[in-house]
Design an enzyme around this catalytic site. Structure first.
Site, PDB file in Angstrom:
ATOM      1  N   GLY A 359      48.076  40.634  39.395  1.00  0.00           N
ATOM      2  CA  GLY A 359      47.041  41.615  39.068  1.00  0.00           C
ATOM      3  C   GLY A 359      46.135  41.079  37.973  1.00  0.00           C
ATOM      4  N   GLU A 360      45.586  41.983  37.174  1.00  0.00           N
ATOM      5  CA  GLU A 360      44.724  41.669  36.027  1.00  0.00           C
ATOM      6  C   GLU A 360      43.350  41.142  36.443  1.00  0.00           C
ATOM      7  OE1 GLU A 360      46.805  38.865  33.557  1.00  0.00           O
ATOM      8  OE2 GLU A 360      48.579  40.146  33.346  1.00  0.00           O
TER       9      GLU A 360
END
Length: 393
Positions: A359-360
């Site tokens: 993610g991120e």
């Protein structure tokens, strides 16, 4: 201008097979043979909700762009996806000479009440701890942002912690953690509307800073559970095929996660509209991302899409405004169970498959050089005529 949802209403249809609940595109969810509420309700019920004007890019430039790409000094189609990307970006920007400017990655962060049910291997405090890591430059997304020239913004939407003022940290906290959607709606309609408006506001700021290509990331323990719920409700894909390991659950943990989410689905008594599904099961940070995507599409920006959670945010955004995907480039296919299925549902062609599940915004940023190559191709390659090379096709 797009205003219509993807699906039309229909009679309830449900089947059971090997303990799975199968959905039709005009279907009620049925648990214990008791129909719940129509998930494919054509009414989004956007009372008092921020509205956007999102139009499919004008197609008049498609042929001139195609002709330019086909006249570059290469066999027709030989640069594959770069040619497709150059065409898409040229249409988004409405020019034969597209440019990429000041890429940004926005991380929206928030905690989830459903983590009280043990659906994640990571404890909730990881969300707030990662904020310091982002701001100190030590997270996975940081080195990628530095490598590829992205400006990184970190936004608090619903972290269950009171932060002191921190330079570079954007405080837009709407509430401290969502409610536990096993028992009640994760957020109110007013909180959802506020989250959409905040996401749109942050993107407007990026655009005013000269950004024309943007990616979104998230930080929120429990948000793969929320994403699985959006996915099953908004696509009709069986819940069991939408649930995965998240941050690292073993088989027993995945099974428990599925059972919790199945019970939450059974408990749901909302109206089944897109916005009701969003507010009942979603995270504040996810809804902020939806608002950001809608505003980016409205502004004619390129949206680089990250992994499982952000793809489900595109799904939700596209159920509200079906022309949103025209502005989206899907960065990668991740390892989270269900990601490939939701990509296929959206007819998306991810650029990379590197086994990511962080993610991120990491997968989106990793794909940026490919997008840059597509733009360089259409702008920097010579034509057959200028290079005095025989065009043989």
């Amino acid at each position: 201008m797009s205003r219509q949802p993807f699906f039309s209403a229909g009679k309830s249809v449900f089947l059971r097979h090997e303990q799975k609940i199968y959905f039709g595109r005009t279907a009620y969810v049925s648990i214990k043979n008791v129909p719940l509420h129509l998930y494919f309700n054509p009414l989004t019920k956007r009372t008092d909700m921020t509205t956007f004007t999102i139009r499919r890019p004008d197609q008049a430039l498609r042929q001139p762009l195609t002709d330019k790409i086909n006249n570059l000094t290469k066999p027709k189609g030989s640069l594959g996806m770069l040619e497709e990307l150059a065409l898409q970006i040229g249409l988004i920007q409405q020019t034969l000479t597209p440019r990429l400017s000041r890429p940004h990655n926005i991380i929206f962060a928030g905690d989830h009440g459903i983590t009280d049910e043990g659906v994640s291997l990571s404890p909730k405090e990881i969300t707030r701890q990662m904020i310091s890591n982002f701001l100190n430059g030590g997270a996975g997304v940081n080195f990628l942002a530095r490598q590829h020239g992205f400006t990184l913004k970190v936004v608090d939407g619903a972290i269950d912690y009171d932060f002191p003022p921190i330079e570079g940290f954007i405080d837009r906290k709407i509430r401290k953690c969502t409610r536990n959607f096993l028992h009640e709606a994760a957020m109110s309609a007013e909180e959802m509307e506020q989250a959409i408006a905040v996401g749109a506001e942050i993107v407007t700021e990026c655009r005013n800073d000269g950004c024309n290509i943007i990616s979104f990331g998230e930080m929120g323990i429990g948000n793969t559970s929320a994403s699985s719920m959006w996915m099953t409700c908004l696509t009709g894909i069986p819940l069991i095929d939408c649930v995965g390991a998240g941050s690292g659950l073993d088989n027993a943990g995945v099974r428990r996660k599925y059972e919790v989410l199945r019970q939450a689905l059974e408990n749901y008594r909302g109206d089944g509209s897109v916005t009701d599904v969003m507010r009942y099961f979603g995270g504040i940070e996810m809804v902020m991302a939806v608002g950001g995507m809608l505003r980016a599409a409205e502004l004619g920006m390129i949206i680089l899409v990250d992994g499982f959670i952000m793809t489900n945010c595109v799904l939700a955004a596209s159920r509200l405004y079906p022309d949103v995907p025209a502005y989206c480039i899907f960065g990668h296919q991740g390892d989270e169970a269900g990601h490939k299925r939701v990509l296929d549902f959206l007819h998306a062609k991810p650029l990379l498959n590197l086994g990511f599940r962080l993610g991120e915004g990491t997968g989106a940023i990793c794909a940026y050089p490919i997008v840059d190559s597509a733009v360089r191709m259409i702008n920097e390659m010579d034509t057959f005529g200028n290079a005095a090379i025989t065009k043989y096709f």
